[in-house]
Design a protein around this motif. Structure first.
Motif, mmCIF file in Angstrom:
data_model
loop_
_atom_site.group_PDB
_atom_site.id
_atom_site.type_symbol
_atom_site.label_atom_id
_atom_site.label_comp_id
_atom_site.label_asym_id
_atom_site.label_seq_id
_atom_site.Cartn_x
_atom_site.Cartn_y
_atom_site.Cartn_z
ATOM 1 N N ALA A 18 -9.098 -0.733 7.540
ATOM 2 C CA ALA A 18 -8.806 -2.124 7.900
ATOM 3 C C ALA A 18 -7.865 -2.181 9.086
ATOM 4 O O ALA A 18 -7.018 -1.304 9.282
ATOM 5 N N GLY A 19 -8.027 -3.230 9.890
ATOM 6 C CA GLY A 19 -7.138 -3.470 11.026
ATOM 7 C C GLY A 19 -7.010 -4.960 11.255
ATOM 8 O O GLY A 19 -7.920 -5.722 10.931
ATOM 9 N N ALA A 76 -10.545 -6.684 10.663
ATOM 10 C CA ALA A 76 -11.703 -5.788 10.733
ATOM 11 C C ALA A 76 -11.709 -4.879 9.513
ATOM 12 O O ALA A 76 -10.673 -4.320 9.141
ATOM 13 N N LEU A 77 -12.873 -4.747 8.889
ATOM 14 C CA LEU A 77 -13.027 -3.912 7.702
ATOM 15 C C LEU A 77 -14.203 -2.964 7.910
ATOM 16 O O LEU A 77 -15.228 -3.352 8.475
ATOM 17 N N SER A 78 -14.063 -1.742 7.437
ATOM 18 C CA SER A 78 -15.129 -0.759 7.555
ATOM 19 C C SER A 78 -15.135 0.134 6.322
ATOM 20 O O SER A 78 -14.077 0.541 5.833
ATOM 21 N N SER A 79 -16.345 0.403 5.810
ATOM 22 C CA SER A 79 -16.473 1.296 4.654
ATOM 23 C C SER A 79 -17.912 1.769 4.552
ATOM 24 O O SER A 79 -18.838 0.956 4.656
ATOM 25 N N MET A 164 -7.867 -0.179 13.158
ATOM 26 C CA MET A 164 -8.260 0.166 11.782
ATOM 27 C C MET A 164 -7.651 1.496 11.335
ATOM 28 O O MET A 164 -7.619 2.464 12.092
ATOM 29 N N ARG A 165 -7.209 1.487 10.073
ATOM 30 C CA ARG A 165 -6.615 2.660 9.451
ATOM 31 C C ARG A 165 -6.897 2.616 7.955
ATOM 32 O O ARG A 165 -7.314 1.576 7.440
ATOM 33 N N PRO A 166 -6.678 3.697 7.214
ATOM 34 C CA PRO A 166 -6.943 3.676 5.766
ATOM 35 C C PRO A 166 -6.200 2.537 5.075
ATOM 36 O O PRO A 166 -5.033 2.255 5.370
#
Length: 205
Positions: A18-19, A76-79, A164-166
């Motif tokens: 997330a960022g 921003a979200l990524s998975s 974005m970071r953990p």
């Protein structure tokens, strides 16, 4: 319309990233504010409250300064190979055309993966929508306003993506939110029946 990114592919588990970022909406002073039709000259007080003639707002009251700068904020979200960006803007409502243009600016990986929300501010810049049905509350679209909205939203989204970071998601619940009504209250009696009575929503998540 361009197909949604990764449409038809399998969803896989993955660590959450997330960022977040925000940018001020750099819109010219004089731009009409959104959310009150009474600001329109043919229906309300334009030319009465402020008699100055300013080209930008047309028949609407012009804005005269900035007290708190409206912003575009992005998360921003990524998975698992999937990306989503939530962009929230301090304005009266969202405009679909702006959402599609923002997706194009962010590239194919974010097609169909951008969520555009507004704070529903009645004191934020307007004149950015091309939707004729709701111009009564926002004034005529101006290219400079539209472009600067998009620029700020794009910058916030890209900065959020770059940051974005953990991360982890936490959820809290308060079943007795704001008992003395310092923050919100029920100001419309007309909706008491559908809402279950004369009671505001005191749940906060």
């Amino acid at each position: 319309m361009t197909p949604t990114a990764n449409a038809g592919t399998a969803v896989s588990a993955g660590a959450l990233m997330a960022g977040a970022a925000e940018h001020v909406l750099d819109v010219p002073i004089g731009t009409a504010l959104g959310g009150y039709t009474a600001r329109a000259g043919f229906l309300g007080s334009a030319g009465v409250v402020d008699a100055r003639k300013v080209a930008m707002p047309g028949t609407f009251n012009p804005s005269i300064g900035v007290l708190t700068a409206p912003r575009a904020k992005a998360l921003a979200l990524s998975s698992g190979g999937e990306n989503v960006v939530i962009v929230k803007v301090d304005t009266i409502f969202a405009f679909d055309g702006m959402l599609y243009d923002l997706e194009q600016r962010l590239g194919p990986a974010y097609t169909g993966k951008v969520i555009f929300a507004s704070s529903h501010s009645h004191s934020g810049w307007a004149q950015y929508t091309a939707n004729g049905a709701i111009k009564l509350g926002s004034g005529q679209q101006r290219t400079i306003v539209y472009t600067r909205f998009l620029d700020a939203m794009e910058a916030a989204a890209k900065d959020a993506i770059a940051a974005m970071r953990p991360a982890k998601i936490g959820i809290s619940f308060d079943g007795n939110f704001d008992p003395p009504n310092n923050i919100n209250h029920d100001r419309r009696g007309e909706n008491d029946m559908p809402a279950g009575g004369n009671k505001k929503d005191d749940h906060s998540t």
